[in-house]
Motif scaffolding. Structure first.
Motif, PDB file in Angstrom:
ATOM      1  N   PRO A 291       0.871  -1.214   0.016  1.00 51.64           N
ATOM      2  CA  PRO A 291      -0.072  -0.093  -0.257  1.00 51.64           C
ATOM      3  C   PRO A 291       0.904   1.244  -0.149  1.00 51.64           C
ATOM      4  O   PRO A 291       1.936   1.214   0.620  1.00 51.64           O
ATOM      5  CB  PRO A 291      -0.877  -0.173   1.206  1.00 51.64           C
ATOM      6  N   SER A 292       0.327   2.265  -0.722  1.00 46.81           N
ATOM      7  CA  SER A 292       1.137   3.371  -0.921  1.00 46.81           C
ATOM      8  C   SER A 292       0.936   4.174   0.466  1.00 46.81           C
ATOM      9  O   SER A 292      -0.072   4.066   1.126  1.00 46.81           O
ATOM     10  CB  SER A 292       0.645   4.315  -1.943  1.00 46.81           C
ATOM     11  N   PRO A 293       1.755   5.283   0.791  1.00 43.63           N
ATOM     12  CA  PRO A 293       1.588   5.954   1.968  1.00 43.63           C
ATOM     13  C   PRO A 293       0.144   6.676   1.893  1.00 43.63           C
ATOM     14  O   PRO A 293      -0.357   7.025   2.955  1.00 43.63           O
ATOM     15  CB  PRO A 293       2.724   6.842   1.796  1.00 43.63           C
TER      16      PRO A 293
ATOM     17  N   VAL B 239      -2.333   4.362   2.929  1.00 43.06           N
ATOM     18  CA  VAL B 239      -2.379   4.097   4.211  1.00 43.06           C
ATOM     19  C   VAL B 239      -3.063   5.408   5.141  1.00 43.06           C
ATOM     20  O   VAL B 239      -3.825   5.068   6.187  1.00 43.06           O
ATOM     21  CB  VAL B 239      -1.020   4.101   4.914  1.00 43.06           C
ATOM     22  N   ASP B 240      -2.649   6.518   4.824  1.00 42.24           N
ATOM     23  CA  ASP B 240      -3.387   7.580   5.540  1.00 42.24           C
ATOM     24  C   ASP B 240      -4.611   7.596   5.320  1.00 42.24           C
ATOM     25  O   ASP B 240      -5.478   7.965   6.369  1.00 42.24           O
ATOM     26  CB  ASP B 240      -2.583   9.033   4.911  1.00 42.24           C
TER      27      ASP B 240
ATOM     28  N   ALA C  20      -6.600   4.992   4.786  1.00 41.98           N
ATOM     29  CA  ALA C  20      -7.287   3.584   5.483  1.00 41.98           C
ATOM     30  C   ALA C  20      -7.316   4.327   6.936  1.00 41.98           C
ATOM     31  O   ALA C  20      -8.349   3.812   7.752  1.00 41.98           O
ATOM     32  CB  ALA C  20      -6.417   2.639   5.295  1.00 41.98           C
ATOM     33  N   ARG C  21      -6.344   4.943   7.499  1.00 40.58           N
ATOM     34  CA  ARG C  21      -6.193   5.464   8.953  1.00 40.58           C
ATOM     35  C   ARG C  21      -7.275   6.393   9.237  1.00 40.58           C
ATOM     36  O   ARG C  21      -7.834   6.336  10.191  1.00 40.58           O
ATOM     37  CB  ARG C  21      -4.821   6.121   9.228  1.00 40.58           C
TER      38      ARG C  21
ATOM     39  N   ASP D  64      -3.062  -6.185   4.896  1.00 42.77           N
ATOM     40  CA  ASP D  64      -1.879  -5.513   4.901  1.00 42.77           C
ATOM     41  C   ASP D  64      -2.015  -4.068   5.596  1.00 42.77           C
ATOM     42  O   ASP D  64      -1.094  -3.466   6.431  1.00 42.77           O
ATOM     43  CB  ASP D  64      -1.101  -5.287   3.581  1.00 42.77           C
ATOM     44  N   LEU D  65      -2.966  -3.414   5.032  1.00 43.73           N
ATOM     45  CA  LEU D  65      -3.303  -2.068   5.618  1.00 43.73           C
ATOM     46  C   LEU D  65      -3.760  -2.030   6.977  1.00 43.73           C
ATOM     47  O   LEU D  65      -3.217  -1.332   7.864  1.00 43.73           O
ATOM     48  CB  LEU D  65      -4.504  -1.628   4.784  1.00 43.73           C
TER      49      LEU D  65
ATOM     50  N   THR E 103      -0.491  -2.745   8.772  1.00 39.63           N
ATOM     51  CA  THR E 103       0.182  -1.370   8.853  1.00 39.63           C
ATOM     52  C   THR E 103      -0.242  -0.379   9.945  1.00 39.63           C
ATOM     53  O   THR E 103       0.355   0.165  10.626  1.00 39.63           O
ATOM     54  CB  THR E 103       0.308  -0.863   7.554  1.00 39.63           C
ATOM     55  N   LEU E 104      -1.611  -0.318  10.063  1.00 39.41           N
ATOM     56  CA  LEU E 104      -2.380   0.625  10.972  1.00 39.41           C
ATOM     57  C   LEU E 104      -1.920   0.135  12.353  1.00 39.41           C
ATOM     58  O   LEU E 104      -1.470   1.111  13.300  1.00 39.41           O
ATOM     59  CB  LEU E 104      -3.623   0.874  10.668  1.00 39.41           C
TER      60      LEU E 104
ATOM     61  N   THR F 238       1.772   0.700  13.286  1.00 41.59           N
ATOM     62  CA  THR F 238       2.284   2.306  13.186  1.00 41.59           C
ATOM     63  C   THR F 238       1.337   3.121  14.372  1.00 41.59           C
ATOM     64  O   THR F 238       1.505   4.171  14.565  1.00 41.59           O
ATOM     65  CB  THR F 238       2.216   2.799  11.918  1.00 41.59           C
TER      66      THR F 238
END
Length: 219
Positions: free
Chosen positions: A170-172, A175-176, A178-179, A211-212, A215-216, A219
């Motif tokens: 996933p691209s940044p 990710v942002d 999704a956050r 994956d997302l 990642t969440l 982080t």
């Protein structure tokens, strides 16, 4: 013809009862009005006013039910008017009664029977329009569930960054995004977003949603 005969056999007795009982109650009210100074046509007018007020209030009450009109107090205006008409009708009939228990019962029978007949007619009129046709029922869309998750349009989703890795990650920007989706879900439902909910919200695959979510969490 068969339909009319069925209607007559079904509704005729109720209408006859209403007419006879109304006439009996009408006579008692008229005589009471005459005895208390309302002579001539005024005695008839008093009786007509009381009887028709009960009928009108019952019909207005049924109309309020049909239209779904909300009342503004403990009882609606038609119910209050109907109650007043009943009290006046019973009082006039009891005033003409012999002062015994059976005298009061027999004198109260005509107005009671009249009100029962009116309530029966009102009940039938209400039940006749209660059921919706199947076509109308099918046209009404179902209410959305509280946990329904609307997918994000593809044009609003951040692009994936394939890069040079063996498996695209996933691209940044994604990710942002999704956050933010996860934060909105937590604020709305009071719990962390699940993989399936995130996948449905973003419209991505199961693996990418996993994956997302990983990642969440990291982080």
């Amino acid at each position: 013809m068969r339909h009319f005969t069925g209607w007559l056999l079904d509704t005729g007795p109720v209408i006859v009862l209403a007419l006879i009982a109304g006439a009996g109650s009408f006579t008692h009210i008229r005589d009471t009005a005459r005895e208390h100074g309302q002579s001539g046509w005024m005695a008839w007018a008093v009786a007509v006013c009381i009887e028709l007020t009960c009928v009108m209030a019952a019909r207005e009450r049924q109309r309020d039910k049909k239209t779904g009109r909300a009342r503004r107090g403990p009882i609606s205006w038609p119910v209050l008017v109907l109650t007043g008409g009943i009290v006046l009708s019973l009082a006039a009939n009891l005033a003409q009664a012999e002062p015994t228990v059976w005298g009061w019962i027999t004198a109260a029978t005509p107005p009671a029977a009249f009100l029962v007949a009116v309530s029966m007619l009102e009940r039938r009129a209400s039940s006749a329009g209660a059921a919706l046709p199947a076509s109308v029922a099918e046209a009404v869309p179902p209410e959305p569930r509280p946990d329904h998750i609307a997918p994000v349009p593809a044009a609003d989703r951040p692009a994936l960054d394939t890069g040079q890795d063996e498996r695209p990650g996933p691209s940044p920007a994604l990710v942002d995004f999704a956050r933010r989706v996860a934060a909105e879900h937590h604020a709305k439902h009071g719990k962390a977003i699940t993989r399936d909910a995130l996948r449905a919200r973003l419209g991505v695959s199961d693996q990418l949603a996993t994956d997302l979510l990983h990642t969440l969490h990291t982080t």
